[in-house]
Design a protein around this motif. Sequence first.
Motif, PDB file in Angstrom:
ATOM      1  N   SER A 151       0.832  -1.196   0.000  1.00  0.00           N
ATOM      2  CA  SER A 151       0.000   0.000   0.000  1.00  0.00           C
ATOM      3  C   SER A 151       0.870   1.251   0.000  1.00  0.00           C
ATOM      4  CB  SER A 151      -0.894   0.014   1.237  1.00  0.00           C
ATOM      5  OG  SER A 151      -0.130   0.280   2.406  1.00  0.00           O
ATOM      6  N   GLY A 152       0.235   2.389  -0.284  1.00  0.00           N
ATOM      7  CA  GLY A 152       0.980   3.641  -0.300  1.00  0.00           C
ATOM      8  C   GLY A 152       1.630   3.956   1.033  1.00  0.00           C
ATOM      9  N   GLY A 153       0.904   3.724   2.122  1.00  0.00           N
ATOM     10  CA  GLY A 153       1.470   3.987   3.435  1.00  0.00           C
ATOM     11  C   GLY A 153       2.634   3.078   3.765  1.00  0.00           C
ATOM     12  N   GLU A 154       2.530   1.819   3.371  1.00  0.00           N
ATOM     13  CA  GLU A 154       3.627   0.881   3.607  1.00  0.00           C
ATOM     14  C   GLU A 154       4.857   1.259   2.781  1.00  0.00           C
ATOM     15  OE1 GLU A 154       0.870  -3.058   4.592  1.00  0.00           O
ATOM     16  OE2 GLU A 154       1.548  -2.655   2.539  1.00  0.00           O
ATOM     17  N   GLN A 155       4.626   1.706   1.559  1.00  0.00           N
ATOM     18  CA  GLN A 155       5.743   2.155   0.735  1.00  0.00           C
ATOM     19  C   GLN A 155       6.406   3.388   1.335  1.00  0.00           C
ATOM     20  OE1 GLN A 155       4.849   2.562  -3.445  1.00  0.00           O
ATOM     21  NE2 GLN A 155       3.792   0.598  -3.544  1.00  0.00           N
ATOM     22  N   GLN A 156       5.600   4.262   1.943  1.00  0.00           N
ATOM     23  CA  GLN A 156       6.180   5.447   2.574  1.00  0.00           C
ATOM     24  C   GLN A 156       7.063   5.048   3.747  1.00  0.00           C
ATOM     25  OE1 GLN A 156       5.622   8.783   1.339  1.00  0.00           O
ATOM     26  NE2 GLN A 156       7.487   8.868   2.532  1.00  0.00           N
ATOM     27  N   MET A 157       6.611   4.073   4.536  1.00  0.00           N
ATOM     28  CA  MET A 157       7.456   3.557   5.616  1.00  0.00           C
ATOM     29  C   MET A 157       8.754   2.994   5.050  1.00  0.00           C
ATOM     30  SD  MET A 157       4.638   1.568   7.935  1.00  0.00           S
ATOM     31  CE  MET A 157       3.204   2.403   8.604  1.00  0.00           C
ATOM     32  N   LEU A 158       8.655   2.323   3.910  1.00  0.00           N
ATOM     33  CA  LEU A 158       9.827   1.708   3.295  1.00  0.00           C
ATOM     34  C   LEU A 158      10.849   2.755   2.872  1.00  0.00           C
ATOM     35  CD1 LEU A 158      11.427  -0.649   2.145  1.00  0.00           C
ATOM     36  CD2 LEU A 158       9.942  -0.600   0.117  1.00  0.00           C
ATOM     37  N   VAL A 159      10.409   3.832   2.245  1.00  0.00           N
ATOM     38  CA  VAL A 159      11.383   4.821   1.779  1.00  0.00           C
ATOM     39  C   VAL A 159      11.987   5.605   2.946  1.00  0.00           C
ATOM     40  CG1 VAL A 159      10.501   5.014  -0.571  1.00  0.00           C
ATOM     41  CG2 VAL A 159       9.538   6.477   1.192  1.00  0.00           C
ATOM     42  N   ILE A 160      11.227   5.786   4.029  1.00  0.00           N
ATOM     43  CA  ILE A 160      11.822   6.394   5.222  1.00  0.00           C
ATOM     44  C   ILE A 160      12.879   5.453   5.797  1.00  0.00           C
ATOM     45  CG2 ILE A 160      11.389   7.177   7.578  1.00  0.00           C
ATOM     46  CD1 ILE A 160       8.613   8.101   6.639  1.00  0.00           C
ATOM     47  N   GLY A 161      12.529   4.157   5.878  1.00  0.00           N
ATOM     48  CA  GLY A 161      13.493   3.175   6.352  1.00  0.00           C
ATOM     49  C   GLY A 161      14.723   3.110   5.469  1.00  0.00           C
ATOM     50  N   ARG A 162      14.518   3.190   4.166  1.00  0.00           N
ATOM     51  CA  ARG A 162      15.646   3.157   3.225  1.00  0.00           C
ATOM     52  C   ARG A 162      16.581   4.337   3.454  1.00  0.00           C
ATOM     53  NH1 ARG A 162      13.724   3.171  -2.763  1.00  0.00           N
ATOM     54  NH2 ARG A 162      13.505   5.406  -2.351  1.00  0.00           N
ATOM     55  N   LYS A 200      -5.104   6.879   8.817  1.00  0.00           N
ATOM     56  CA  LYS A 200      -4.581   6.088   9.927  1.00  0.00           C
ATOM     57  C   LYS A 200      -3.068   5.944   9.830  1.00  0.00           C
ATOM     58  CE  LYS A 200      -4.315   2.987  13.277  1.00  0.00           C
ATOM     59  NZ  LYS A 200      -2.883   2.677  13.172  1.00  0.00           N
ATOM     60  N   LEU A 201      -2.558   5.718   8.619  1.00  0.00           N
ATOM     61  CA  LEU A 201      -1.123   5.559   8.453  1.00  0.00           C
ATOM     62  C   LEU A 201      -0.384   6.885   8.540  1.00  0.00           C
ATOM     63  CD1 LEU A 201      -0.822   2.758   5.750  1.00  0.00           C
ATOM     64  CD2 LEU A 201      -0.440   2.603   8.206  1.00  0.00           C
TER      65      LEU A 201
END
Length: 240
Positions: A139-150, A171-172
Amino acid sequence: MTQLLSFDDVHLYYDHVYALKGVSLAVNEGETVALIGANGAGKSSILRAITGLRKIRSGQISFDGRRLDGMASDDIVRAGISMVPEGRRVFPLMSVRDNLLMGAFTRSSKGEIQQSLDMVLTRFPRLKERYSQAAGTMSGGEQQMLVIGRALMARPRLLLLDEPSLGVAPKLVQDIARSIVAINRDDKVSVLLVEQNSRMALRISQRAYALTIGSIALSGDSADMLNDDRVKKLYLGGEI
């Protein structure tokens, strides 16, 4: 506080169009600073100038006393600055794991990279659940978490975030806001946050700058700006 980033009287053009008109701002070590304003105000141009993605016409950008303008982007990452771009930009066919490891391209110690990987997966448990999944299927929110983590995989001292709430479910957005606070507070990473969600940005930052058409219109403590009638009218859509 020790000044970490200095952005001094910077002018930037896109062809013949002014994007930044003598903008000056600073980020101190250990703080979160928000940049708020409408589309086209120049917020993202500031981040592109810091990271070397756009060449400035005049002025000076310094990080920890070292001149940044004119430096190559990969050297800026090595100096301790990471950016999360607008629009996420994951590698869609690569796994979550491989996307995260791409963020550590400037590092060589496998042990330290693994420590950072463990830290990111602790910070974002959902990424651990999706660890082997192709990033483009999240999902878009999960991808946003991923790029912050990256971005955190580069072990930055300063994290630049460009519209992290854009296109993310409400919510995200709350989860991402809490993560930004934790990254600043617990990981001791300074943050420069570009956001159109001005309420959120002002609530999780210590100081803020409000931009209008390439210039700083207002600046001050975020708590004070939340209650400033001018900010409410121009950036928050009326009373909070």
